[in-house]
Write a protein that holds these residues in place. Structure first.
Motif, short mmCIF file in Angstrom:
data_model
loop_
_atom_site.label_atom_id
_atom_site.label_comp_id
_atom_site.label_asym_id
_atom_site.label_seq_id
_atom_site.Cartn_x
_atom_site.Cartn_y
_atom_site.Cartn_z
N PRO A 85 45.49 46.24 35.37
CA PRO A 85 46.50 45.18 35.33
C PRO A 85 46.53 44.34 36.61
O PRO A 85 46.68 43.12 36.56
CB PRO A 85 47.83 45.93 35.16
CG PRO A 85 47.51 47.36 35.07
CD PRO A 85 46.05 47.57 35.22
N LEU A 86 46.34 44.99 37.75
CA LEU A 86 46.37 44.27 39.02
C LEU A 86 45.22 43.27 39.12
O LEU A 86 45.41 42.10 39.45
CB LEU A 86 46.31 45.26 40.19
CG LEU A 86 46.33 44.61 41.57
CD1 LEU A 86 47.71 44.05 41.88
CD2 LEU A 86 45.91 45.59 42.64
N MET A 87 44.00 43.74 38.82
CA MET A 87 42.84 42.87 38.94
C MET A 87 42.87 41.75 37.91
O MET A 87 42.38 40.65 38.15
CB MET A 87 41.55 43.69 38.83
CG MET A 87 41.31 44.53 40.09
SD MET A 87 39.93 45.67 39.96
CE MET A 87 38.54 44.56 39.92
N ALA A 119 37.23 48.91 35.87
CA ALA A 119 38.18 47.82 36.11
C ALA A 119 37.43 46.52 36.40
O ALA A 119 37.79 45.45 35.91
CB ALA A 119 39.11 48.18 37.26
N TRP A 120 36.38 46.60 37.19
CA TRP A 120 35.56 45.42 37.50
C TRP A 120 34.98 44.85 36.21
O TRP A 120 35.03 43.65 35.96
CB TRP A 120 34.45 45.82 38.48
CG TRP A 120 33.56 44.68 38.91
CD1 TRP A 120 32.36 44.35 38.36
CD2 TRP A 120 33.81 43.74 39.94
NE1 TRP A 120 31.84 43.26 39.01
CE2 TRP A 120 32.71 42.86 39.99
CE3 TRP A 120 34.86 43.55 40.85
CZ2 TRP A 120 32.63 41.80 40.90
CZ3 TRP A 120 34.78 42.50 41.75
CH2 TRP A 120 33.67 41.64 41.77
N PRO A 166 40.22 44.74 49.89
CA PRO A 166 41.53 44.53 50.56
C PRO A 166 42.63 44.17 49.56
O PRO A 166 43.79 44.51 49.78
CB PRO A 166 41.25 43.36 51.51
CG PRO A 166 39.79 43.39 51.74
CD PRO A 166 39.18 43.88 50.47
N ASN A 167 42.26 43.49 48.48
CA ASN A 167 43.28 43.09 47.49
C ASN A 167 43.78 44.26 46.66
O ASN A 167 44.89 44.24 46.17
CB ASN A 167 42.70 42.03 46.54
CG ASN A 167 42.74 40.65 47.15
OD1 ASN A 167 43.54 40.38 48.04
ND2 ASN A 167 41.85 39.79 46.68
N ILE A 168 42.92 45.23 46.43
CA ILE A 168 43.30 46.31 45.50
C ILE A 168 43.56 47.63 46.22
O ILE A 168 43.79 48.64 45.59
CB ILE A 168 42.21 46.54 44.44
CG1 ILE A 168 40.89 46.98 45.08
CG2 ILE A 168 42.01 45.31 43.57
CD1 ILE A 168 39.85 47.46 44.09
N ARG A 169 43.55 47.63 47.56
CA ARG A 169 43.55 48.94 48.23
C ARG A 169 44.79 49.77 47.93
O ARG A 169 44.71 50.99 47.83
CB ARG A 169 43.34 48.77 49.74
CG ARG A 169 44.43 47.99 50.39
CD ARG A 169 44.21 47.84 51.88
NE ARG A 169 45.28 47.01 52.38
CZ ARG A 169 45.16 46.13 53.35
NH1 ARG A 169 44.02 45.98 53.95
NH2 ARG A 169 46.18 45.41 53.74
N TRP A 170 45.96 49.13 47.78
CA TRP A 170 47.17 49.93 47.56
C TRP A 170 47.19 50.51 46.16
O TRP A 170 47.59 51.67 45.97
CB TRP A 170 48.43 49.12 47.86
CG TRP A 170 48.46 48.71 49.29
CD1 TRP A 170 48.33 47.44 49.79
CD2 TRP A 170 48.56 49.57 50.43
NE1 TRP A 170 48.35 47.47 51.16
CE2 TRP A 170 48.50 48.75 51.59
CE3 TRP A 170 48.70 50.95 50.60
CZ2 TRP A 170 48.57 49.27 52.87
CZ3 TRP A 170 48.77 51.46 51.89
CH2 TRP A 170 48.71 50.63 53.01
N VAL A 217 42.88 55.97 37.90
CA VAL A 217 42.48 54.89 38.81
C VAL A 217 42.27 53.60 38.02
O VAL A 217 42.79 52.54 38.39
CB VAL A 217 41.20 55.28 39.59
CG1 VAL A 217 40.69 54.09 40.39
CG2 VAL A 217 41.48 56.45 40.52
N ALA A 218 41.55 53.71 36.91
CA ALA A 218 41.28 52.52 36.10
C ALA A 218 42.59 51.90 35.61
O ALA A 218 42.77 50.68 35.66
CB ALA A 218 40.39 52.89 34.90
#
Lengths: 284, 275
Positions: free
Chosen positions: B159-161, B80-81, B189-193, B153-154
């Motif tokens: 989409p979120l990132m 994802a990164w 913290p931004n992607i934890r959920w 997970v990816a």
């Protein structure tokens, strides 16, 4: 997307981790996803084309393609209608139990396929809750291809609901207000205004449901009855060949399944890419 | 202004149809699992669950899930990164490649691993001469489970990132934060959920995988039997109540998965409302 465009033109990368994340991703994809596929080709290389062709066109195997494709097509079409109905009801109406219904939509993805398999087989067998009601009426579902389609529909319904739902949510209220104020009936307005808008999502969701159904195994084998030429699915044929230690035969049939599913995946991705660009206009 | 399908009759008809069909098609099977598991009473259910072979299957299943999750996490975050923070040729291809496990039939997934790492495969043959057995043993189960679960997970993160963009991370790096600090203090913290939801999905699939695992496990009772395989054996042995006891455990995990998803969505909606 515009940010990515600047990345492309800008020559410096501000953020670290390119090498590390590229290394992990490429290594993982190569080792876990791509390398095993070479094992399949290695096995196939030991077969002449005539032998390969004989295995994949054998009568019992061809019958299994027919059963699998036919049942998957029926399941996908039923899910297109049922999934559209569910997505519509979940987006457009407020009613008691809506949150629960919404949560229930993901059940087929969360429930292990073998659990779904034995449950559907038990429910629709002649002594089961549903079978007892349906069999006196002349509907035999367990151990027929209808049962196969039912199991496929169960495991793949979330694809349609979850693909159509967000598109329906994004549809602005003015769209159907305009249609209704011009005097269209509900049916005409839905067909002329809503359907064209959600069509790409509906096709994508139905396509994903179809691909999933083609490969499904655990949910189907218990309810299918697995009669040669009648209710054997292709995934089961691979399994049967393996149990006979016929690795070449299993590989040949698997290569057909693999090719078809990857081709469909690619087609869906291309189709999806096209409509995403269209929806986002110039931005995409 | 009236919207399409707002007429009371249409509305009632559609809601009614959706509720009745969902009840028959989705809710009834769920109820049936627990009804069957408890059909001979709680004591029999308990005896089925605490049976040695069942306990072993539960242990093996949990171990596989616990080992699968960290692997999928590292891969999911790295991918994802990579695809959301950098642009490079082949980015789209990588994103298509991670969908392979979703399209490939589980039986085919198990088969390709068996061909490569089994005794006749080119890696398996070498391993065999060194007395390492992966297939028909727990490492094989782990390998195919990682194969079938690696996209989750990816798929949640990308989409979120993509939507969040990289401005915050760029600011942190520009202010002198190291890559690791930036990731831990800004990105995580931004992607934890989404990360948590990805883990929940990975776990649900890892615990329940059947087709791929049944090809590579050999299903030896008390050795390489996961809970779904154990359930199948009980069912084939006409021990339906025992099979449904295992099914009820797995269905319970599925219900927890659904509850967690609903909870996370509710949280996200509430935060959006306050934002």
């Amino acid at each position: 997307m515009s940010q990515l465009a600047t990345w492309r033109t800008g020559s410096t990368r501000v953020l670290p981790g390119f090498g590390l994340s590229m290394g992990i991703s490429v290594l993982f994809i190569s080792l876990v996803l791509l390398l095993p596929i070479t094992g399949l080709f290695g096995q196939l290389a030991g077969l002449s084309f005539a032998e390969y062709w004989a295995i994949i066109t054998e009568g019992r195997v061809v019958a299994s393609y027919m059963v699998t494709i036919g049942a998957a097509a029926v399941a996908a079409l039923v899910n297109a209608v049922f999934g559209l109905l569910l997505a519509w009801v979940l987006v457009r109406y407020e009613f008691p139990g809506k949150r629960l219904l919404d949560a229930l939509m993901d059940l087929p993805f969360a429930l292990p396929t073998a659990v779904a398999g034995i449950t559907l087989a038990t429910l629709y067998a002649s002594s089961g809750w549903m079978g007892r009601l349906l069999e006196p009426l002349g509907f035999q579902i367990a151990y027929t291809w209808v049962g196969i389609a039912l199991a496929m529909a169960f495991t793949s319904i979330p694809f349609v609901v979850r693909t159509v739902q967000p598109v329906l949510e994004d549809l602005p209220a003015e769209v159907d207000e305009a249609a209704m104020s011009l005097g269209a009936t509900d049916g005409v307005a839905f067909r002329r205004v809503i359907l064209p808008h959600i069509w790409p999502a509906l096709v994508t969701g139905t396509g994903l449901a179809f691909v999933r159904s083609l490969g499904e195994f655990g949910a189907i084998i218990f309810i299918a009855g697995n009669m040669p030429y009648e209710t054997e699915i292709t995934a089961l044929m691979i399994f049967v060949k393996l149990q006979e230690y016929d690795y070449a035969g299993a590989s040949a049939i698997a290569s057909v399944v693999l090719f078809v599913s990857l081709a469909l995946l690619l087609a869906i991705n291309i189709w999806q890419g096209r409509f995403v660009r269209r929806l986002h206009g110039g931005k995409g | 202004m009236r919207r399409i399908g707002d007429a009371p009759l249409i509305r009632r008809l559609l809601i009614g149809a959706a509720l009745v069909l969902s009840a028959l098609f989705l809710l009834l099977p769920l109820v049936a699992i627990f009804a069957q598991a408890l059909s001979e009473g709680v004591m029999v259910f308990w005896a089925n669950v605490s049976n040695t072979f069942t306990l072993h299957a539960i242990g093996l299943t949990l171990m596989i899930a616990l080992l699968t999750i960290p692997v999928c996490l590292v891969f999911g975050i790295a991918l994802a990164w990579l695809v959301t923070r950098f642009s490079f040729p082949g980015r789209r291809i990588l994103q298509t490649l991670i969908d392979i496990p979703f399209a490939v039939s589980p039986v085919v997934a198990g088969l390709i691993y068996l061909l490569l790492y089994g005794r006749n495969g080119w890696i398996g043959g070498w391993l065999d001469t060194h007395d390492i057995q992966l297939m028909f043993a727990w490492p094989g189960i782990l390998m195919v489970t990682i194969f079938v679960t690696c996209p989750f997970v990816a798929r949640e993160l990308i989409p979120l990132m993509q939507a969040q963009g990289s401005r915050e991370e760029e600011a942190a790096v520009t202010l002198g934060a190291s890559g690791w600090t930036t990731f831990r203090r800004v990105t995580l913290p931004n992607i934890r959920w989404a990360l948590l939801y990805g883990v929940i999905l990975t776990n649900a699939r890892a615990v329940g995988e059947f087709g791929a695992v049944s090809v590579v496990s050999g299903a030896i009772r008390g050795k390489t039997n996961t809970l779904p395989l154990h359930l199948e054996q009980l069912y084939q042995d006409y021990n339906a109540v025992g099979a449904f006891a295992c099914a009820a455990l797995l269905a319970f995990i599925a219900l927890l998965t659904l509850a967690a998803k609903a909870g996370l969505e509710w949280r996200a909606a509430r935060r959006e409302a306050f934002a």
